[in-house]
Write a protein that holds these residues in place. Structure first.
Motif, short mmCIF file in Angstrom:
data_model
loop_
_atom_site.label_atom_id
_atom_site.label_comp_id
_atom_site.label_asym_id
_atom_site.label_seq_id
_atom_site.Cartn_x
_atom_site.Cartn_y
_atom_site.Cartn_z
N LYS A 124 47.39 46.95 46.69
CA LYS A 124 48.78 46.84 47.15
C LYS A 124 49.07 45.51 47.83
O LYS A 124 50.24 45.14 47.98
N ASN A 125 48.03 44.80 48.22
CA ASN A 125 48.24 43.60 49.03
C ASN A 125 47.74 42.32 48.38
O ASN A 125 47.57 41.32 49.06
N VAL A 126 47.52 42.34 47.06
CA VAL A 126 46.97 41.16 46.42
C VAL A 126 48.01 40.43 45.57
O VAL A 126 48.94 41.03 45.04
N LYS A 127 47.80 39.15 45.46
CA LYS A 127 48.63 38.34 44.56
C LYS A 127 48.00 38.28 43.19
O LYS A 127 48.67 38.40 42.17
N ASP A 128 46.67 38.09 43.17
CA ASP A 128 45.95 37.97 41.90
C ASP A 128 44.86 39.04 41.85
O ASP A 128 43.97 39.07 42.71
N GLY A 129 44.91 39.89 40.83
CA GLY A 129 43.92 40.95 40.71
C GLY A 129 42.68 40.48 39.98
O GLY A 129 42.76 39.77 38.99
N TYR A 140 49.54 42.81 33.53
CA TYR A 140 48.09 42.77 33.37
C TYR A 140 47.55 41.50 34.04
O TYR A 140 47.91 40.39 33.63
N HIS A 141 46.70 41.67 35.05
CA HIS A 141 45.97 40.56 35.63
C HIS A 141 44.68 40.43 34.84
O HIS A 141 43.75 41.23 35.01
N ILE A 142 44.60 39.45 33.95
CA ILE A 142 43.46 39.30 33.06
C ILE A 142 42.44 38.35 33.70
O ILE A 142 42.66 37.15 33.77
N TYR A 143 41.34 38.94 34.19
CA TYR A 143 40.39 38.16 34.98
C TYR A 143 39.09 37.85 34.26
O TYR A 143 38.29 37.04 34.73
N LYS A 144 38.83 38.50 33.13
CA LYS A 144 37.57 38.28 32.41
C LYS A 144 37.84 38.29 30.91
O LYS A 144 38.32 39.27 30.36
N PHE A 204 42.30 32.02 27.38
CA PHE A 204 43.28 32.45 28.37
C PHE A 204 42.61 33.42 29.34
O PHE A 204 42.32 34.56 28.99
N VAL A 205 42.35 32.96 30.55
CA VAL A 205 41.71 33.79 31.56
C VAL A 205 42.31 33.46 32.91
O VAL A 205 42.79 32.34 33.13
N LYS A 206 42.30 34.43 33.81
CA LYS A 206 42.97 34.32 35.10
C LYS A 206 44.46 34.02 34.87
O LYS A 206 45.02 33.07 35.42
N VAL A 207 45.04 34.86 34.01
CA VAL A 207 46.45 34.77 33.68
C VAL A 207 47.09 36.13 33.87
O VAL A 207 46.40 37.14 34.07
N LYS A 208 48.43 36.15 33.79
CA LYS A 208 49.17 37.41 33.95
C LYS A 208 50.02 37.65 32.71
O LYS A 208 50.79 36.78 32.29
N LEU A 228 53.66 35.44 28.98
CA LEU A 228 52.42 35.15 29.70
C LEU A 228 52.67 34.07 30.74
O LEU A 228 53.42 33.12 30.49
N THR A 229 52.05 34.21 31.92
CA THR A 229 52.16 33.18 32.95
C THR A 229 50.80 32.91 33.58
O THR A 229 49.84 33.67 33.39
N THR A 230 50.72 31.84 34.34
CA THR A 230 49.55 31.60 35.18
C THR A 230 49.60 32.58 36.35
O THR A 230 50.58 33.33 36.52
N ASN A 231 48.58 32.55 37.18
CA ASN A 231 48.60 33.41 38.37
C ASN A 231 49.68 32.97 39.35
O ASN A 231 50.02 33.72 40.28
N ASP A 232 50.23 31.77 39.15
CA ASP A 232 51.30 31.27 40.02
C ASP A 232 52.67 31.40 39.35
O ASP A 232 53.60 30.66 39.68
#
Length: 493
Positions: A397-402, A450-454, A460-464, A481-485
């Motif tokens: 609930k408190n994260v910007k990037d999963g 979707y926070h794609i971390y792996k 394309f990794v560490k993207v949303k 698709l966007t960056t984590n920012d």
């Protein structure tokens, strides 16, 4: 086969210094003494020590053995009293470790010989040539127990390699078949059958064989519904297109298995009906349809019945249960795709690990890691795709990037994944940051990200990935698709 002098030295030292037998450094048993006489003497010494006797001599040993008629006869036939006196007289306690190792080495060789191994390359009593015998003895003297064990292990490995392919180990020159591999990718790029979502498929390269994918989300986040949608996309070649108002043929009909743990089979079936027909599951559950909805559901049932799609319910499971189930369906139905609704530590799994580790206590993260590691092994061994889900911890609930730090129970789960993503609701902060993209009116308003971390073998990794999801029909639509920012990423699908 044994060294008589080494045995005499060990027995004499134990009589002089009984506490040696209580030292954890030394591990002697009756099996280390091949002759019955020596076994009887050692057993007497051992039992006297364990009974609390502090001073041992030939009289104590004689008195103890005299209680056992057959053993006492063997003892006397071998002049037991005189043997013990001589052993004490000749033994040097400071040399105990050397003689102990001699006894153990011969004991180990005898064990291998009794189990059918040829030990003559290490020690051969039948060598006549003096020089050859001396060389053998020097080599044997330099070996310790681990050297002997490693020798026979290598023999077994060499034999096994000739007749049996190691389950998870392959060795070759780095350049072998490399040109062929390169050309194969040129003709057929590495892509699996499609999952739901054009952008997602571009990122993860579809559902690839020998790979483990995991989608994690919060409770009520739609993990099972999204998984059912993906398996139907793979196994059922027809679905109703809500935009085109017609049935569409996808041509994909791969044998697949959905393993459910908490939901009953009927609960999975209604989700499958909803996805294929495009009819909200609530209408199916209420038995109240609008327009052609019931006709579409009936047609969906027909298509599902004709598809190579199976459901297995395992309410209380362990790792072996899942492995056996997958192997059975692989053999009987030739499945290539397995969806396991979600990873958690069951009571049966906890008992299984405790049994296999002989009661060793492992943390939840260790056990879940073992589970995923085993599923990865099964993927490679059976050439299947394994797709699962997991719960998130309260930090989501408190994260910007999963990322894997949100995985409940074990962030190390992410280490074994080929694809790892986290599904989270779109926050107020997200909407604010996405306004430069949404204000143009080209996209629907996303309700899931979707926070794609792996991503192994992906750029394309560490993207949303932003989606619109209708959980009632289990349908989802990739938007952008966007960056984590929150910066827009153009991507070809």
């Amino acid at each position: 086969m044994y060294d008589k002098m080494a045995v005499l030295q060990v027995i004499g030292s134990l009589v002089q210094k009984p506490e040696l037998l209580l030292d954890d450094k030394y591990h002697l048993s009756v099996n280390d003494f091949p002759e019955k006489f020596h076994q009887i003497v050692f057993s007497a010494i051992s039992n006297l020590i364990n009974s609390g006797v502090n001073i041992i001599n030939e009289i104590e040993i004689d008195n103890y053995i005299s209680n056992y008629e057959k053993q006492y006869k063997i003892f006397n036939d071998n002049n037991g009293m005189e043997y013990i006196i001589e052993a004490v007289k000749l033994s040097i306690i400071d040399n105990f470790e050397y003689n102990y190792n001699r006894v153990k080495k011969f004991s180990l060789l005898n064990q291998f010989k009794n189990n059918g191994f040829d030990i003559t390359e290490i020690y051969d009593n039948n060598i006549i040539d003096t020089k050859t015998q001396e060389q053998m003895q020097q080599k044997f003297d330099q070996m310790d127990l681990s050297d002997i064990i490693n020798y026979f292990e290598k023999k077994m490995i060499d034999i096994k390699a000739q007749y049996y392919d190691e389950e998870d180990q392959i060795g070759q020159h780095a350049g072998k078949n490399m040109q062929q591999l390169k050309d194969e990718f040129k003709e057929s790029p590495e892509m699996g059958v499609p999952l739901n979502g054009d952008i997602l498929n571009t990122i993860v390269r579809g559902a690839r064989l020998k790979k483990v994918y995991m989608r994690s989300s919060y409770t009520g986040g739609g993990k099972t519904r999204l998984a059912v949608a993906d398996i139907c996309k793979i196994a059922v070649p027809w679905f109703y297109d809500l935009k085109e108002k017609k049935w569409v043929y996808t041509s994909f009909s791969e044998p697949s298995l959905f393993i459910t743990t908490e939901l009953e089979i009927s609960e999975i079936q209604t989700l499958m009906m909803a996805y294929v027909s495009g009819v909200d599951e609530s209408h199916i559950l209420d038995g109240k349809y609008e327009g052609d909805e019931e006709e579409r559901v009936n047609q969906a049932i027909k298509y599902i019945n004709e598809s190579p799609l199976w459901i297995e319910q395992i309410p209380n499971f362990n790792i072996d249960d899942i492995e056996r189930t997958i192997k059975r369906y692989k053999i009987d139905k030739n499945i290539g795709y397995v969806f396991f609704d979600y990873v958690f530590m069951s009571v049966k799994m906890l008992m299984e690990i405790a049994t296999k580790t002989r009661g060793m206590k492992l943390r939840e993260d260790n056990i879940l890691y073992i589970f995923i590691e085993r599923m990865k092994f099964i993927c490679n061994k059976l050439n299947i795709h394994f797709n699962t889900s997991s719960q998130l911890n309260g930090d989501w609930k408190n994260v910007k990037d999963g990322d894997q730090n949100l995985l409940r129970g074990a962030k190390a789960l992410g280490d074994k994944l080929d694809i790892g993503l986290i599904a989270l609701p779109v926050t107020k902060k997200d909407f604010e940051m996405l306004q430069p993209i949404l204000s143009h009116g080209f996209y629907k308003t996303p309700n899931l990200v979707y926070h794609i971390y792996k991503v192994r073998r992906g750029k394309f990794v560490k993207v949303k990935l932003w989606l619109y999801v209708d959980l009632g029909t289990c349908r989802s639509e990739d938007l952008f698709l966007t960056t984590n920012d929150w910066e827009f990423i153009p991507i070809e699908t």
